[in-house]
Motif scaffolding. Structure first.
Motif, PDB file in Angstrom:
ATOM      1  N   ILE A   5       0.864  -1.176   0.000  1.00  0.00           N
ATOM      2  CA  ILE A   5       0.000   0.000   0.000  1.00  0.00           C
ATOM      3  C   ILE A   5       0.899   1.223   0.000  1.00  0.00           C
ATOM      4  O   ILE A   5       1.841   1.316   0.801  1.00  0.00           O
ATOM      5  CB  ILE A   5      -0.926   0.018   1.231  1.00  0.00           C
ATOM      6  CG1 ILE A   5      -1.869  -1.185   1.213  1.00  0.00           C
ATOM      7  CG2 ILE A   5      -1.727   1.327   1.268  1.00  0.00           C
ATOM      8  CD1 ILE A   5      -2.728  -1.300   2.471  1.00  0.00           C
ATOM      9  N   ASP A   7       0.996   5.628  -0.238  1.00  0.00           N
ATOM     10  CA  ASP A   7       0.247   6.876  -0.267  1.00  0.00           C
ATOM     11  C   ASP A   7       1.195   8.035  -0.514  1.00  0.00           C
ATOM     12  O   ASP A   7       2.416   7.888  -0.453  1.00  0.00           O
ATOM     13  CB  ASP A   7      -0.613   7.074   0.991  1.00  0.00           C
ATOM     14  CG  ASP A   7       0.200   7.282   2.257  1.00  0.00           C
ATOM     15  OD1 ASP A   7       1.429   7.462   2.178  1.00  0.00           O
ATOM     16  OD2 ASP A   7      -0.395   7.291   3.341  1.00  0.00           O
ATOM     17  N   SER A  11      -0.138  15.019   0.384  1.00  0.00           N
ATOM     18  CA  SER A  11      -0.910  15.163  -0.853  1.00  0.00           C
ATOM     19  C   SER A  11      -1.794  16.404  -0.848  1.00  0.00           C
ATOM     20  O   SER A  11      -2.011  17.032  -1.891  1.00  0.00           O
ATOM     21  CB  SER A  11      -1.772  13.910  -1.088  1.00  0.00           C
ATOM     22  OG  SER A  11      -2.678  13.712  -0.019  1.00  0.00           O
ATOM     23  N   GLN A  21      -0.347  13.059  -9.551  1.00  0.00           N
ATOM     24  CA  GLN A  21      -0.811  11.692  -9.799  1.00  0.00           C
ATOM     25  C   GLN A  21      -0.226  11.153 -11.101  1.00  0.00           C
ATOM     26  O   GLN A  21       0.210  10.001 -11.172  1.00  0.00           O
ATOM     27  CB  GLN A  21      -2.337  11.652  -9.858  1.00  0.00           C
ATOM     28  CG  GLN A  21      -2.921  10.249  -9.880  1.00  0.00           C
ATOM     29  CD  GLN A  21      -2.764   9.525  -8.556  1.00  0.00           C
ATOM     30  OE1 GLN A  21      -2.791  10.159  -7.498  1.00  0.00           O
ATOM     31  NE2 GLN A  21      -2.595   8.214  -8.592  1.00  0.00           N
ATOM     32  N   ALA A  44      -3.778   3.302  -8.530  1.00  0.00           N
ATOM     33  CA  ALA A  44      -4.590   4.116  -7.637  1.00  0.00           C
ATOM     34  C   ALA A  44      -5.850   3.367  -7.220  1.00  0.00           C
ATOM     35  O   ALA A  44      -6.451   2.628  -8.007  1.00  0.00           O
ATOM     36  CB  ALA A  44      -4.961   5.427  -8.325  1.00  0.00           C
ATOM     37  N   ASP A  48      -5.535   9.287  -2.105  1.00  0.00           N
ATOM     38  CA  ASP A  48      -4.129   9.353  -2.495  1.00  0.00           C
ATOM     39  C   ASP A  48      -3.429   8.010  -2.333  1.00  0.00           C
ATOM     40  O   ASP A  48      -2.211   7.947  -2.232  1.00  0.00           O
ATOM     41  CB  ASP A  48      -3.392  10.429  -1.678  1.00  0.00           C
ATOM     42  CG  ASP A  48      -3.337  10.099  -0.193  1.00  0.00           C
ATOM     43  OD1 ASP A  48      -3.960   9.106   0.231  1.00  0.00           O
ATOM     44  OD2 ASP A  48      -2.661  10.832   0.550  1.00  0.00           O
ATOM     45  N   GLU A  49      -4.195   6.924  -2.331  1.00  0.00           N
ATOM     46  CA  GLU A  49      -3.634   5.598  -2.061  1.00  0.00           C
ATOM     47  C   GLU A  49      -3.471   4.780  -3.343  1.00  0.00           C
ATOM     48  O   GLU A  49      -4.257   4.904  -4.284  1.00  0.00           O
ATOM     49  CB  GLU A  49      -4.542   4.855  -1.083  1.00  0.00           C
ATOM     50  CG  GLU A  49      -3.952   3.554  -0.569  1.00  0.00           C
ATOM     51  CD  GLU A  49      -4.759   2.997   0.592  1.00  0.00           C
ATOM     52  OE1 GLU A  49      -4.667   3.567   1.695  1.00  0.00           O
ATOM     53  OE2 GLU A  49      -5.475   2.009   0.388  1.00  0.00           O
ATOM     54  N   GLN A  51      -2.226   0.568  -4.576  1.00  0.00           N
ATOM     55  CA  GLN A  51      -1.986  -0.790  -4.094  1.00  0.00           C
ATOM     56  C   GLN A  51      -1.363  -1.623  -5.206  1.00  0.00           C
ATOM     57  O   GLN A  51      -1.660  -1.427  -6.382  1.00  0.00           O
ATOM     58  CB  GLN A  51      -3.293  -1.440  -3.631  1.00  0.00           C
ATOM     59  CG  GLN A  51      -3.916  -0.773  -2.422  1.00  0.00           C
ATOM     60  CD  GLN A  51      -5.185  -1.461  -1.946  1.00  0.00           C
ATOM     61  OE1 GLN A  51      -5.631  -2.437  -2.536  1.00  0.00           O
ATOM     62  NE2 GLN A  51      -5.761  -0.958  -0.869  1.00  0.00           N
ATOM     63  N   CYS A  77       6.391   9.404  -1.840  1.00  0.00           N
ATOM     64  CA  CYS A  77       5.404   8.411  -1.415  1.00  0.00           C
ATOM     65  C   CYS A  77       5.922   7.613  -0.232  1.00  0.00           C
ATOM     66  O   CYS A  77       7.128   7.445  -0.054  1.00  0.00           O
ATOM     67  CB  CYS A  77       5.082   7.447  -2.560  1.00  0.00           C
ATOM     68  SG  CYS A  77       4.087   8.156  -3.887  1.00  0.00           S
ATOM     69  N   ARG A 106      -1.333  -2.530   5.710  1.00  0.00           N
ATOM     70  CA  ARG A 106      -1.980  -1.374   6.338  1.00  0.00           C
ATOM     71  C   ARG A 106      -1.277  -0.995   7.631  1.00  0.00           C
ATOM     72  O   ARG A 106      -1.024   0.192   7.907  1.00  0.00           O
ATOM     73  CB  ARG A 106      -3.451  -1.694   6.600  1.00  0.00           C
ATOM     74  CG  ARG A 106      -4.242  -0.565   7.249  1.00  0.00           C
ATOM     75  CD  ARG A 106      -4.382   0.616   6.335  1.00  0.00           C
ATOM     76  NE  ARG A 106      -5.108   0.258   5.122  1.00  0.00           N
ATOM     77  CZ  ARG A 106      -5.190   1.040   4.049  1.00  0.00           C
ATOM     78  NH1 ARG A 106      -4.549   2.206   4.035  1.00  0.00           N
ATOM     79  NH2 ARG A 106      -5.863   0.658   2.980  1.00  0.00           N
ATOM     80  N   ILE A 109       2.114   0.739   6.726  1.00  0.00           N
ATOM     81  CA  ILE A 109       2.092   2.139   6.290  1.00  0.00           C
ATOM     82  C   ILE A 109       1.747   3.062   7.450  1.00  0.00           C
ATOM     83  O   ILE A 109       2.238   4.197   7.531  1.00  0.00           O
ATOM     84  CB  ILE A 109       1.150   2.325   5.080  1.00  0.00           C
ATOM     85  CG1 ILE A 109       1.559   3.597   4.320  1.00  0.00           C
ATOM     86  CG2 ILE A 109      -0.316   2.393   5.488  1.00  0.00           C
ATOM     87  CD1 ILE A 109       0.989   3.692   2.940  1.00  0.00           C
ATOM     88  N   HIS A 113       4.427   5.980   8.726  1.00  0.00           N
ATOM     89  CA  HIS A 113       3.918   7.342   8.898  1.00  0.00           C
ATOM     90  C   HIS A 113       4.264   7.854  10.289  1.00  0.00           C
ATOM     91  O   HIS A 113       4.711   9.000  10.455  1.00  0.00           O
ATOM     92  CB  HIS A 113       2.407   7.353   8.677  1.00  0.00           C
ATOM     93  CG  HIS A 113       1.845   8.737   8.537  1.00  0.00           C
ATOM     94  ND1 HIS A 113       0.500   8.978   8.433  1.00  0.00           N
ATOM     95  CD2 HIS A 113       2.445   9.950   8.485  1.00  0.00           C
ATOM     96  CE1 HIS A 113       0.291  10.279   8.324  1.00  0.00           C
ATOM     97  NE2 HIS A 113       1.463  10.885   8.355  1.00  0.00           N
TER      98      HIS A 113
END
Length: 214
Positions: A5, A7, A11, A21, A44, A48-49, A51, A77, A106, A109, A113
């Motif tokens: 994933i 992001d 963004s 993008q 996309a 803004d994600e 995968q 990213c 998940r 990420i 962060h």
């Protein structure tokens, strides 16, 4: 399976979100042309994600490095990498990705962060293995995360041009070829790569085992 994933960092602050993008999608496409290892290219999803899916951890780490190197300033990213089984749940809107690999991605990420905001501002990539993965895999993940912290630190301090040069060296272009492409001297290429610690990034890329043929 390796679920990823991604992001976009900051963004909401980008002046041209649509243009960003396009740049991200172009960087992903260039990385895939250089190293066609993605089982499912990053694409996309919502907001803004993005995968994607890879079949091997080394492939994912090598491919995501190329994406980082190909991104132009000021675009950046984050990448959460999850190791575990994945499946697709059918729905009227198309298949929904599901499974421990995605849950791990998940978590990854969210962790990167958090690290970016607190202890490691240059961190962009993190790996989490699903709980059911064996002890050897969890040990490998700890070692890989230590490598990623150092790699992201080096890449995060490079200029946009230097990142392009490093991407070229990962693709086995010579310094002369890179100088011609950038319109600079070969000595300028050499100096930029040496100052940025590029050799370690390039050697690490090739050590991942996802070879780029010449």
């Amino acid at each position: 399976m390796i679920a990823v994933i991604a992001d976009i960092v900051g963004s909401r602050k980008l002046a041209d979100r649509e243009g960003a993008q396009r740049e991200i999608e172009n960087a992903i496409a260039r990385a895939q042309r250089t190293l066609p290892v993605a089982d499912r290219m990053l694409a996309a999803t919502v907001g803004d994600e993005l995968q994607g899916v890879y079949l091997a951890l080394g492939d994912a780490l090598a491919s995501l490095l190329l994406v980082q190197l190909e991104l132009p300033e000021p675009i950046s990213c984050r990448f959460g990498i999850g190791i575990g089984s994945v499946r697709a749940v059918p729905s009227g809107e198309g298949e929904i990705p599901e499974g421990p690999g995605w849950w791990a991605a998940r978590e990854a990420i969210d962790l990167v962060h958090s690290k970016q905001q607190r202890t490691a501002p240059t961190a962009r990539t993190w790996i989490v293995a699903a709980p059911e993965e064996d002890g050897r895999m969890h040990d490998a993940v700890r070692l890989a995360n230590a490598y990623l912290l150092a790699r992201d630190q080096l890449v995060g301090t490079m200029s946009e041009r230097t990142r392009r040069l490093v991407a070229g060296r990962c693709a086995r272009l010579t310094q002369r070829e890179l100088a011609e492409r950038e319109g600079i001297t070969q000595s300028a290429v050499s100096q930029a790569l040496t100052t940025a610690g590029a050799a370690a990034v390039v050697e690490g890329f090739h050590a991942l085992g996802a070879g780029v043929p010449r």
